[in-house]
Design an enzyme around this catalytic site. Structure first.
Site, PDB file in Angstrom:
ATOM      1  N   GLN A   1      -4.803   5.861  -8.695  1.00  0.00           N
ATOM      2  CA  GLN A   1      -6.159   5.365  -8.946  1.00  0.00           C
ATOM      3  C   GLN A   1      -7.223   6.452  -8.767  1.00  0.00           C
ATOM      4  O   GLN A   1      -8.413   6.162  -8.909  1.00  0.00           O
ATOM      5  CB  GLN A   1      -6.476   4.186  -8.019  1.00  0.00           C
ATOM      6  CG  GLN A   1      -5.587   2.978  -8.212  1.00  0.00           C
ATOM      7  CD  GLN A   1      -5.824   2.253  -9.533  1.00  0.00           C
ATOM      8  OE1 GLN A   1      -6.869   2.408 -10.169  1.00  0.00           O
ATOM      9  NE2 GLN A   1      -4.850   1.452  -9.946  1.00  0.00           N
TER      10      GLN A   1
ATOM     11  N   ASP B   1      -0.687   9.251  -3.231  1.00  0.00           N
ATOM     12  CA  ASP B   1      -0.587   8.402  -4.411  1.00  0.00           C
ATOM     13  C   ASP B   1      -1.922   8.491  -5.166  1.00  0.00           C
ATOM     14  O   ASP B   1      -2.933   7.925  -4.738  1.00  0.00           O
ATOM     15  CB  ASP B   1      -0.296   6.962  -3.961  1.00  0.00           C
ATOM     16  CG  ASP B   1      -0.281   5.966  -5.113  1.00  0.00           C
ATOM     17  OD1 ASP B   1      -0.667   6.346  -6.238  1.00  0.00           O
ATOM     18  OD2 ASP B   1       0.102   4.808  -4.886  1.00  0.00           O
TER      19      ASP B   1
ATOM     20  N   CYS C   1      -0.710  -6.323  -6.009  1.00  0.00           N
ATOM     21  CA  CYS C   1       0.420  -5.586  -5.393  1.00  0.00           C
ATOM     22  C   CYS C   1       0.012  -4.971  -4.057  1.00  0.00           C
ATOM     23  O   CYS C   1       0.481  -3.864  -3.726  1.00  0.00           O
ATOM     24  CB  CYS C   1       0.989  -4.521  -6.325  1.00  0.00           C
ATOM     25  SG  CYS C   1       1.715  -5.201  -7.809  1.00  0.00           S
TER      26      CYS C   1
ATOM     27  N   LYS D   1      -2.775   4.744 -16.644  1.00  0.00           N
ATOM     28  CA  LYS D   1      -4.042   4.392 -15.986  1.00  0.00           C
ATOM     29  C   LYS D   1      -5.125   5.430 -16.294  1.00  0.00           C
ATOM     30  O   LYS D   1      -6.244   5.330 -15.803  1.00  0.00           O
ATOM     31  CB  LYS D   1      -3.834   4.280 -14.472  1.00  0.00           C
ATOM     32  CG  LYS D   1      -2.928   3.116 -14.072  1.00  0.00           C
ATOM     33  CD  LYS D   1      -2.755   3.035 -12.587  1.00  0.00           C
ATOM     34  CE  LYS D   1      -1.634   2.105 -12.191  1.00  0.00           C
ATOM     35  NZ  LYS D   1      -1.923   0.692 -12.420  1.00  0.00           N
TER      36      LYS D   1
ATOM     37  N   HIS E   1      -0.501   0.219  -2.173  1.00  0.00           N
ATOM     38  CA  HIS E   1       0.144  -0.557  -3.250  1.00  0.00           C
ATOM     39  C   HIS E   1       1.610  -0.729  -2.843  1.00  0.00           C
ATOM     40  O   HIS E   1       2.186   0.143  -2.192  1.00  0.00           O
ATOM     41  CB  HIS E   1       0.042   0.276  -4.536  1.00  0.00           C
ATOM     42  CG  HIS E   1       0.493  -0.427  -5.779  1.00  0.00           C
ATOM     43  ND1 HIS E   1       1.816  -0.595  -6.103  1.00  0.00           N
ATOM     44  CD2 HIS E   1      -0.212  -1.000  -6.784  1.00  0.00           C
ATOM     45  CE1 HIS E   1       1.910  -1.227  -7.266  1.00  0.00           C
ATOM     46  NE2 HIS E   1       0.685  -1.492  -7.698  1.00  0.00           N
TER      47      HIS E   1
END
Ligand SMILES: Cc1ncc(COP(=O)(O)O)c(C=O)c1O
Length: 403
Positions: free
Chosen positions: A200, A197, A361, A223, A118
């Protein structure tokens, strides 16, 4: 087996009608909807508990502080960390920027990211490299969206300072084998810092940062069923004191004079100013909500939706799925031959189906596939197979209308 009816009843927004159709919300990768327990916790906070934290001696302030700090405990146990390893931020982007601006690494260092990152896990590092004569290196991927892990090993040199990698691709849903990668990186050079990261991954799978052995792990509340405006930066014990401050202000200090300031140690050092208290309170509730269903049950349910939807999509002529396999979180990116993703997305909206259509993104990933964007359907715990049927029917009708 989860009770979908009971779960759906907890999300008031699912009753909303869009263009005279029931809402089918498949844009969960962008942000999830919020369950009543989370919404109620925010309302309760403002109705009964609101005060500024860490400063007041009065009852309300002490109660709000307790609430905020107990949220730190809840969130830390949710990812199997220690309370003092959790910094509250405004989200994943903020967390990565704090690390990229705070690392005490030599000028000219090399930072490794992957082709599927991202923008939020590219730009802070790119900026660091521009300002510090550094070099940004990229782990290539295969056509099926998997990382070329062997190439990563050859990218590492004695100048490598950081590997910053997404756990799950927001565009493809591909799950990277981060435990294996971290082991490999540390075996080559123990000093290399690894940031994962988790924006997600946290919404879809059980996370254990101790077992993962990453140095930094970042994610966003919104999220994973929590309010917007709060996120988490996990910093492995011992590393926090080595992070330079990139922002400072009230709440971070022991003593201040015009000559010299003494800062506190630990997470508060990085939480300058009044934080988004109600969002943090909501984040703790979101962790409890996910725990009440069971994170593994969430993964299992979403996986069954992924498999079902991919099978249905494959049967439609002209549909191309990117990373067309099922070793993924519940995210599907696809295109329809000859159609612009925006047009397909706009038509789906007419049938009440909310999906995402753009580069998500991840422009470097789009460049790799030689496309402008994709249509992305991403699922959450409240989604059901019947909604996939509505989506597939709407897609078929949309394709007919467009061609
Ligand atoms: C993998 C990944 N990283 C980072 C981000 C940025 O998250 P936020 O906008 O919450 O800071 C996102 C958001 O879509 C994401 O999917």
């Amino acid at each position: 087996m989860i009770d979908s009816k009971h779960i759906r009843e907890q999300f008031p927004i699912l009753n909303k009608r869009i263009n005279n159709n029931s809402l089918v919300y498949f844009d969960n990768g962008a942000t999830t909807q919020k369950p009543k327990v989370v919404i109620d916790s925010v309302v309760k906070y403002y109705s009964e508990q609101n005060a500024n934290i860490h400063r007041g001696v009065h009852t309300l302030s002490r109660e709000a502080t307790e609430l905020f700090e107990s949220a730190r405990q809840t969130v830390s146990s949710f990812i199997n960390s220690k309370t003092e390893e959790i910094i509250f931020t405004s989200g994943t982007t903020d967390s990565i920027n704090i690390v990229a601006n705070g690392l005490d690494i030599p000028k000219g260092s090399e930072i490794i990211v992957s082709q599927m990152e991202h923008h939020s896990n590219i730009l802070p590092w790119q900026l660091w490299c521009e300002r510090n004569n550094g070099k940004l290196k990229v782990i290539p991927i295969n056509r099926d969206g998997t990382l070329q892990i062997k190439k990563l090993e050859s990218l590492i040199t004695h100048n490598t300072a950081v590997v910053a990698l997404t756990h799950v691709s927001n565009t493809l849903g591909v799950i990277n084998p981060v435990n294996e990668i971290i082991q490999k990186v540390k075996a080559i050079d123990q000093r290399i810092l690894v940031l994962i990261d988790g924006a997600q991954s946290v919404p879809h799978m059980s996370i254990d940062v101790k077992n993962m052995d990453c140095d930094f792990f970042v994610f966003s509340g919104h999220k994973m069923y929590a309010p917007t405006g709060c996120g988490v930066l996990y910093v492995k014990k011992g590393l926090m004191d080595q992070l330079k401050l990139s922002k400072t202000g009230g709440g971070t200090i022991k003593t201040v004079s015009f000559e010299r300031t003494e800062y506190v140690n630990g997470p508060l050092r990085f939480e300058a100013g009044t934080p988004n208290i109600e969002a943090v309170v909501g984040l703790a509730k979101a962790c409890e909500f996910m725990n009440s269903i069971g994170v593994n049950n969430i993964s299992e349910h979403e996986h069954s939706l992924l498999v079902y939807a991919q099978n249905e999509l494959r049967a439609i002529e002209g549909v191309e799925i990117y990373a067309d396999h099922s070793n993924k979180a519940a995210v599907i990116s696809f295109n329809v031959k000859g159609q612009h993703p925006f047009d397909v997305g706009t038509l789906l909206d007419k049938y009440g189906v909310a999906i995402r259509t753009d580069h998500h993104c991840t422009q470097p990933l789009m460049n790799y596939y030689g496309i402008q964007g994709t249509i992305r359907a991403s699922f959450a715990i409240y989604n059901v197979k019947e909604e996939i049927d509505i989506f597939i029917e709407a897609l078929k009708k949309g394709i007919k209308l467009l061609s």
